[in-house]
Design a protein around this motif. Structure first.
Motif, short mmCIF file in Angstrom:
data_model
loop_
_atom_site.label_atom_id
_atom_site.label_comp_id
_atom_site.label_asym_id
_atom_site.label_seq_id
_atom_site.Cartn_x
_atom_site.Cartn_y
_atom_site.Cartn_z
N HIS A 1 -2.84 10.85 -0.67
CA HIS A 1 -1.70 10.48 -1.52
C HIS A 1 -2.04 9.14 -2.15
O HIS A 1 -3.08 8.55 -1.85
CB HIS A 1 -0.39 10.45 -0.74
CG HIS A 1 -0.35 9.49 0.42
ND1 HIS A 1 -1.24 9.56 1.47
CD2 HIS A 1 0.47 8.43 0.70
CE1 HIS A 1 -0.96 8.60 2.34
NE2 HIS A 1 0.05 7.89 1.89
N VAL B 1 4.27 2.13 0.66
CA VAL B 1 3.12 1.73 1.50
C VAL B 1 2.14 2.86 1.56
O VAL B 1 2.53 3.98 1.80
CB VAL B 1 3.58 1.35 2.91
CG1 VAL B 1 2.37 1.11 3.78
CG2 VAL B 1 4.42 0.11 2.87
N ASP C 1 -0.70 11.33 5.63
CA ASP C 1 0.42 10.61 6.24
C ASP C 1 1.59 11.55 6.52
O ASP C 1 2.71 11.11 6.78
CB ASP C 1 0.89 9.46 5.34
CG ASP C 1 0.15 8.16 5.64
OD1 ASP C 1 -0.68 8.14 6.58
OD2 ASP C 1 0.40 7.15 4.95
N HIS D 1 -0.92 6.00 -1.95
CA HIS D 1 -0.65 4.68 -1.36
C HIS D 1 -1.92 3.86 -1.21
O HIS D 1 -3.00 4.37 -0.91
CB HIS D 1 0.03 4.85 0.00
CG HIS D 1 1.44 5.34 -0.10
ND1 HIS D 1 2.13 5.89 0.94
CD2 HIS D 1 2.29 5.34 -1.16
CE1 HIS D 1 3.36 6.22 0.56
NE2 HIS D 1 3.47 5.90 -0.71
N ASP E 1 -3.22 1.90 0.96
CA ASP E 1 -4.05 1.86 2.16
C ASP E 1 -4.95 3.08 2.29
O ASP E 1 -5.81 3.13 3.17
CB ASP E 1 -3.18 1.67 3.43
CG ASP E 1 -2.04 2.66 3.53
OD1 ASP E 1 -1.51 3.11 2.49
OD2 ASP E 1 -1.65 3.00 4.66
N HIS E 2 -4.77 4.05 1.40
CA HIS E 2 -5.61 5.25 1.38
C HIS E 2 -6.50 5.31 0.14
O HIS E 2 -7.34 6.20 0.03
CB HIS E 2 -4.73 6.51 1.44
CG HIS E 2 -3.88 6.56 2.66
ND1 HIS E 2 -4.16 7.37 3.74
CD2 HIS E 2 -2.76 5.86 2.99
CE1 HIS E 2 -3.24 7.18 4.68
NE2 HIS E 2 -2.39 6.27 4.25
N HIS F 1 6.55 12.38 2.87
CA HIS F 1 6.17 10.96 2.94
C HIS F 1 6.14 10.37 1.53
O HIS F 1 6.66 9.30 1.26
CB HIS F 1 4.81 10.85 3.62
CG HIS F 1 4.21 9.49 3.60
ND1 HIS F 1 4.71 8.44 4.32
CD2 HIS F 1 3.13 8.99 2.93
CE1 HIS F 1 3.98 7.36 4.11
NE2 HIS F 1 3.01 7.66 3.26
ZN LIG Z 1 1.31 6.50 2.89
#
Ligand SMILES: [Zn+2]
Ligand SMILES: [Zn+2]
Length: 313
Positions: free
Chosen positions: A81, A313, A212, A83, A85-86, A193
């Protein structure tokens, strides 16, 4: 957890300076975990023709060189996805696939304060680690070398951390099959999510990469574009589709990376209870210190919106 916005004075060397930033471990035949422990887990799946890196992490170290070193061939990215952090290492790659509902957000500037807020969380994590490790060394002995929290990489300056937008080169839809030569990955669209969340499944080997959508700590369903009812449908659909074929579930956050198929059943039942109003909540805060309500289950919990909607996030 106190909100800390000044990250300049952090002692980033106080954790475990001897460990590399990425923790690399083989999980299955030609499947590798490339973890940033305490932050996010990325996965490399290698086929005879091509290799796929599922998620590119925070972008604080060169994940491309690690992935290509393991794969021995060019690596394409699939994002679970949009976000940060990915997708933080996306800028290192030429070939990036994401579900079509995530492409626009992937290319947009991140919300104000997200990068500094995450670095504040990182400071708290490292500060908390010393005490946690001392207790573990005395009493519990659960921590192993691959789960050590480590300082941010040498040469990385947290005050300069930026979330860099990237452009998708391929748009994914539910049911797409990604052919790697002698193995293939099937795309399952699992909104909840975020609208663009996907899971990948390797049907032949019984492996599910949960993004996630499935996690073993708090599952984030409190974000602005989270949808609890969609989450319930998506997780129920995973159980229906995969309960006879999947044996192992790999998740993107926290230390219990490798789980049995029963995890998706537990999570689907948890979301059903949330939708039915059949849970009690406790107050908690998410990693950016926004208030949430938390429903706790045996091997996971779920954050839902508290008084203030959380940022992405
Ligand atoms: Zn996420
Ligand atoms: Zn995440």
């Amino acid at each position: 957890m106190a909100r800390i916005t000044d990250v300049a004075e952090v002692d980033w060397t106080s954790a475990h300076p001897k460990r590399e930033w990425f923790e690399v471990r083989q999980l299955d035949q030609d499947v590798y975990l490339i973890a940033e422990p305490g932050h996010v887990n990325n996965f490399l799946i290698v086929g005879s023709e091509r290799a796929v890196l599922l998620d590119t992490g925070l972008g604080v170290a060169n994940i491309r060189s690690v992935a290509e070193g393991l794969a021995g061939k060019p690596v394409s990215v699939i994002n679970s996805h949009y976000h940060f952090d990915h997708t933080g290492g996306n800028r290192l790659f030429d070939d990036i696939a994401i579900h079509r509902l995530g492409a626009q957000q992937l290319a947009q500037a991140a919300p104000e304060g997200l990068a500094s807020g995450y670095m504040a969380y990182t400071r708290n994590l490292i500060d908390a680690w010393a005490g946690y490790k001392a207790l573990d060394d005395t009493y519990f002995h659960l921590v192993s070398g691959d789960t050590l929290i480590r300082p941010l990489p040498a040469g990385f300056h947290p005050e300069n951390y930026e979330i860099v937008p990237s452009q998708a080169t391929r748009l994914l839809d539910d049911g797409d099959v990604v052919d790697l030569g002698d193995r293939s990955l099937r795309v399952l669209h699992t909104p909840g999510h975020s609208p663009d969340s996907i899971c990948l499944v390797d049907d032949a080997r019984g492996l599910l990469f949960g993004g996630d959508t499935l996690n073993t700590g708090p599952i984030y369903a409190q974000l602005e574009d989270s949808d609890v009812e969609a989450f319930a449908l998506s997780t129920e659909r995973l159980v229906t589709d995969l309960r006879h074929s999947v044996q192992r579930i790999f998740v993107c956050h926290f230390m219990r990376v490798d789980n049995g198929a029963e995890l998706m059943q537990e999570i689907a039942e948890g979301f059903q209870r949330i939708v039915n109003g059949d849970v009690t909540y406790r107050d908690n805060r998410d990693c950016l210190d926004y208030p949430v309500r938390e429903a706790c289950f045996e091997h996971h919990s779920v954050f839902v919106a508290g008084a203030t909607p959380g940022p992405r996030v």
